[in-house]
Design a protein around this motif. Structure first.
Motif, PDB file in Angstrom:
ATOM      1  N   VAL A  43       0.843  -1.203   0.000  1.00 33.56           N
ATOM      2  CA  VAL A  43       0.000   0.000   0.000  1.00 33.56           C
ATOM      3  C   VAL A  43       0.876   1.250   0.000  1.00 33.56           C
ATOM      4  O   VAL A  43       0.610   2.211  -0.730  1.00 33.56           O
ATOM      5  N   ALA A  44       1.933   1.238   0.803  1.00 35.68           N
ATOM      6  CA  ALA A  44       2.830   2.394   0.864  1.00 35.68           C
ATOM      7  C   ALA A  44       3.455   2.663  -0.503  1.00 35.68           C
ATOM      8  O   ALA A  44       3.574   3.823  -0.924  1.00 35.68           O
ATOM      9  N   ARG A  45       3.848   1.605  -1.222  1.00 38.03           N
ATOM     10  CA  ARG A  45       4.436   1.786  -2.565  1.00 38.03           C
ATOM     11  C   ARG A  45       3.409   2.355  -3.537  1.00 38.03           C
ATOM     12  O   ARG A  45       3.721   3.223  -4.359  1.00 38.03           O
ATOM     13  N   SER A  46       2.171   1.869  -3.444  1.00 37.36           N
ATOM     14  CA  SER A  46       1.141   2.345  -4.381  1.00 37.36           C
ATOM     15  C   SER A  46       0.781   3.808  -4.121  1.00 37.36           C
ATOM     16  O   SER A  46       0.427   4.539  -5.049  1.00 37.36           O
ATOM     17  N   LEU A  47       0.893   4.245  -2.866  1.00 35.42           N
ATOM     18  CA  LEU A  47       0.587   5.639  -2.536  1.00 35.42           C
ATOM     19  C   LEU A  47       1.698   6.581  -2.967  1.00 35.42           C
ATOM     20  O   LEU A  47       1.453   7.769  -3.239  1.00 35.42           O
ATOM     21  N   GLY A  48       2.928   6.071  -3.040  1.00 34.89           N
ATOM     22  CA  GLY A  48       4.061   6.935  -3.368  1.00 34.89           C
ATOM     23  C   GLY A  48       4.260   7.977  -2.289  1.00 34.89           C
ATOM     24  O   GLY A  48       4.153   7.691  -1.101  1.00 34.89           O
ATOM     25  N   THR A  49       4.554   9.187  -2.701  1.00 36.25           N
ATOM     26  CA  THR A  49       4.731  10.295  -1.748  1.00 36.25           C
ATOM     27  C   THR A  49       3.391  10.986  -1.539  1.00 36.25           C
ATOM     28  O   THR A  49       2.797  11.506  -2.488  1.00 36.25           O
ATOM     29  N   ALA A  64      -1.320  15.041   0.336  1.00 42.20           N
ATOM     30  CA  ALA A  64      -2.452  15.500   1.157  1.00 42.20           C
ATOM     31  C   ALA A  64      -2.983  14.305   1.939  1.00 42.20           C
ATOM     32  O   ALA A  64      -2.996  13.180   1.423  1.00 42.20           O
ATOM     33  N   TRP A  65      -3.422  14.534   3.163  1.00 44.91           N
ATOM     34  CA  TRP A  65      -3.908  13.436   3.998  1.00 44.91           C
ATOM     35  C   TRP A  65      -5.121  12.759   3.362  1.00 44.91           C
ATOM     36  O   TRP A  65      -5.308  11.547   3.511  1.00 44.91           O
ATOM     37  N   ALA A  66      -5.910  13.518   2.633  1.00 47.22           N
ATOM     38  CA  ALA A  66      -7.107  12.959   1.999  1.00 47.22           C
ATOM     39  C   ALA A  66      -6.774  12.029   0.842  1.00 47.22           C
ATOM     40  O   ALA A  66      -7.667  11.319   0.345  1.00 47.22           O
ATOM     41  N   ASP A  67      -5.510  11.991   0.409  1.00 48.04           N
ATOM     42  CA  ASP A  67      -5.125  11.119  -0.706  1.00 48.04           C
ATOM     43  C   ASP A  67      -4.943   9.668  -0.261  1.00 48.04           C
ATOM     44  O   ASP A  67      -4.700   8.795  -1.106  1.00 48.04           O
ATOM     45  N   ALA A  68      -5.043   9.403   1.030  1.00 52.98           N
ATOM     46  CA  ALA A  68      -4.855   8.042   1.541  1.00 52.98           C
ATOM     47  C   ALA A  68      -6.166   7.502   2.102  1.00 52.98           C
ATOM     48  O   ALA A  68      -6.971   8.253   2.661  1.00 52.98           O
ATOM     49  N   PRO A  69      -6.398   6.193   1.965  1.00 58.23           N
ATOM     50  CA  PRO A  69      -7.553   5.559   2.639  1.00 58.23           C
ATOM     51  C   PRO A  69      -7.200   5.328   4.108  1.00 58.23           C
ATOM     52  O   PRO A  69      -6.280   4.576   4.421  1.00 58.23           O
ATOM     53  N   VAL A 112       5.303  -0.214   7.280  1.00 59.84           N
ATOM     54  CA  VAL A 112       6.326   0.783   6.937  1.00 59.84           C
ATOM     55  C   VAL A 112       5.706   2.176   7.011  1.00 59.84           C
ATOM     56  O   VAL A 112       4.506   2.348   6.755  1.00 59.84           O
ATOM     57  N   PRO A 113       6.508   3.190   7.361  1.00 58.49           N
ATOM     58  CA  PRO A 113       5.988   4.565   7.348  1.00 58.49           C
ATOM     59  C   PRO A 113       5.615   4.993   5.938  1.00 58.49           C
ATOM     60  O   PRO A 113       6.263   4.604   4.956  1.00 58.49           O
ATOM     61  N   VAL A 114       4.583   5.790   5.843  1.00 54.95           N
ATOM     62  CA  VAL A 114       4.172   6.353   4.551  1.00 54.95           C
ATOM     63  C   VAL A 114       5.076   7.542   4.225  1.00 54.95           C
ATOM     64  O   VAL A 114       5.381   8.362   5.103  1.00 54.95           O
ATOM     65  N   LYS A 115       5.532   7.628   2.977  1.00 54.62           N
ATOM     66  CA  LYS A 115       6.370   8.757   2.561  1.00 54.62           C
ATOM     67  C   LYS A 115       5.515  10.015   2.463  1.00 54.62           C
ATOM     68  O   LYS A 115       4.420   9.998   1.892  1.00 54.62           O
TER      69      LYS A 115
END
Length: 302
Positions: A180-186, A189-194, A254-257
């Protein structure tokens, strides 16, 4: 002429425990469960107790039992007796000389998984006579009533004859499963994540308040008042959650970038303190001291 026994002569401590269990449970079935007996035994003992006192203690109804005026007048005295018996048991335990016997530990589920469970092997190897009862849960057990011997808590107790020591400080950070972290990339905005977050009941938690302040308006895809459930959901790849740093590697997260737009918010990540707590009279009991000392020693390295 045969003399009739008075309540003082016929009552026992088990009768007081029965009475308190019924006052607190409000149903015969729940009282029986807390006492470790069946409901018919509780009903029979209650009838004997009421006969000995020549008083009705509980009104029986379809929804359970309700304390009568007589029961309410006896309740403060029964609680005093309970406190005295707890002090007696504590004093008796202070006579121990060896590290042996049962130590009951209560703590949040993630603390049990990440902190307590990994040191149990070392603890029991050092002290083969030691036995551990680990109660991971969100409920706060009462140490003054001897519901546990040692507690690990994220809120410092304000009352009770307790010994309290801070073990460590843990920061909460946004994490996800590696995929999930890889698919989100950097994240920009907080709203860009589920998001996976807390329900309304625990809205005052530091992590929940942080989300309400910095991710205002974001609607989580999953809410749960159990951190264990949140962790399971995040591990399954559903979304992002705030998690205490010591838990990250343990659960394979893993931490989200974060992009520069979010760095200022991240500088205000919520922080929890973890406290080690026991009743003052138990602090130097050998079996409790052995567990306390190792928890404190390992906690400093978290």
């Amino acid at each position: 002429m045969q003399r009739t026994a008075t309540p003082r002569e016929t009552l026992h401590w088990d009768d007081v425990k029965l009475f308190l269990a019924l006052c607190r449970a409000r149903t015969v079935g729940h009282a029986a469960e807390s006492l470790g007996v069946d409901a018919s035994t509780v009903s029979r003992r209650l009838a004997t107790l009421e006969e000995a006192l020549s008083a009705t203690l509980f009104d029986r109804g379809r929804d359970g039992i309700a304390a009568t005026e007589a029961a309410e007048s006896l309740m403060p005295v029964a609680e005093e007796m309970e406190a005295v018996m707890a002090r007696f048991a504590t004093a008796a335990e202070g006579l121990e000389r060896e590290v042996a016997g049962l130590v009951r530990i209560t703590c949040p589920p993630d603390v049990a998984d990440v902190f307590v469970a990994p040191i149990l092997s070392e603890l029991t190897s050092r002290h083969p006579g030691l036995r551990i009862a680990l109660d991971p849960g969100e409920a706060v057990l009462d140490l003054t009533r001897r519901e546990a011997d040692i507690a690990l808590r994220t809120v410092r107790p304000a009352r009770g004859d307790l010994v309290v020591t801070k073990v460590t400080t843990a920061r909460w950070v946004a994490v996800a499963a590696p995929k999930v972290a890889r698919s989100l990339g950097t994240l920009r905005a907080w709203a860009d994540a589920p998001w996976v977050s807390w329900g309304e009941r625990l809205a005052n938690m530091a992590a929940s308040r942080w989300l309400g302040k910095y991710a205002r308006g974001v609607e989580p895809v999953v809410r749960s008042d159990s951190l264990s459930v949140q962790l399971s959901v995040v591990v399954a790849g559903v979304g992002v959650a705030l998690v205490p740093e010591p838990s990250i590697a343990h659960y394979g997260l893993v931490p989200v970038k974060l992009g520069p737009e979010l760095q200022e918010d991240a500088a205000a990540w919520p922080v929890d303190e973890l406290y080690l707590v026991t009743h003052r009279a138990l602090r130097d009991v050998p079996r409790v001291r052995a567990v306390w000392d190792l928890l404190l020693e390992r906690g400093r390295t978290l």
